[in-house]
Design an enzyme around this catalytic site. Sequence first.
Site, PDB file in Angstrom:
ATOM      1  N   ALA A  91      31.629  48.626  46.665  1.00 11.40           N
ATOM      2  CA  ALA A  91      33.101  48.515  46.645  1.00 11.40           C
ATOM      3  C   ALA A  91      33.605  47.143  46.226  1.00 11.40           C
ATOM      4  O   ALA A  91      34.812  46.890  46.301  1.00 11.40           O
ATOM      5  CB  ALA A  91      33.707  48.897  47.991  1.00 11.40           C
ATOM      6  N   ALA A  92      32.740  46.261  45.741  1.00  5.51           N
ATOM      7  CA  ALA A  92      33.227  44.969  45.230  1.00  5.51           C
ATOM      8  C   ALA A  92      34.175  45.187  44.058  1.00  5.51           C
ATOM      9  O   ALA A  92      35.205  44.527  43.944  1.00  5.51           O
ATOM     10  CB  ALA A  92      32.046  44.101  44.806  1.00  5.51           C
TER      11      ALA A  92
END
Length: 310
Positions: free
Chosen positions: A240-241
């Site tokens: 999810a970066a």
Amino acid sequence: MLAVYGSANMDVVAYVAKAPKRGETVTGRAFHTIPGGKGANQAIAAARAGAEVAFLGAVGDDAFGVELRRTLAGAGISVERVRTVPGPSGVAHIVVDDEAGNSIIVVPGANGMLTGPDAADRALLARADALLLQLELPLEAVVAAARAAREAGVRVVLTPAPVVELPAELLECVDLIVPNEHEAAGITGSADPQDALSALLDLVPEAVVTLGGRGAVYGSRAGTRLHEPAVPVRAVDTTAAGDTFVGALAVARAEGREPAEALRFASAAASLAVRRHGASTSMPHRHEIDDVLSARLAGLNNRTEVKKEA
């Protein structure tokens, strides 16, 4: 207000020293269930970065659906247009290794039931400053949402993941596309980020290609080209970066920040996310992002002063 029309999944995450090869069994060291999905992730990232956010999507009538809705609402996101449909919620099976790499299998569940915005969704979209889209929903639903936003004069930001062939009817509605370097290569056929950026600008007016630890590059049809280095950190989980980056970028642009400043803001947010485990659990709040930006600016100013003295 930012609107997100996208997926909500429960992430089923296993942490291992090294991901298994085909036919191999390995022993993991930890296991978690964490609310995620690219749509929900971007919504939470944007809300924590300071935006008013509305989420449009679907969850199943199972325990995961209850938890996903609760998580979105708990982040201050409007869930008025989140449908509950019969059957299971979306699930993502994620393996994270000790080098912070991950592999993901997404089972759409309720997300696959969406076919496009209804009248109430369209009314909400018309009030938004921007619409964030990804490709974990059926493509017909994504295209319909993009068209509804374009007809309402709303800016459309597309994260083209997972990579599929992008139809012209979708691209003609997109204002900004934000792939990572692998997605950009899949779309354009070019492994060089700068060449891929140029090719993307033949498709849409603005593009950002994220490069992991090497930062991100931005381009526009007006001729602007920028490279924003990543904030140096030791990553523990990159899950999810990219969604954190996109959510923060959308907030910065909605606030009227110029592209260079918006890239710095998004980069700061992503640098915080990769230092923590999980998807929605890793996303930073506005004060944390501002602190990273202040520290980075102070560091740049100090280096400038040293150069002047030298």
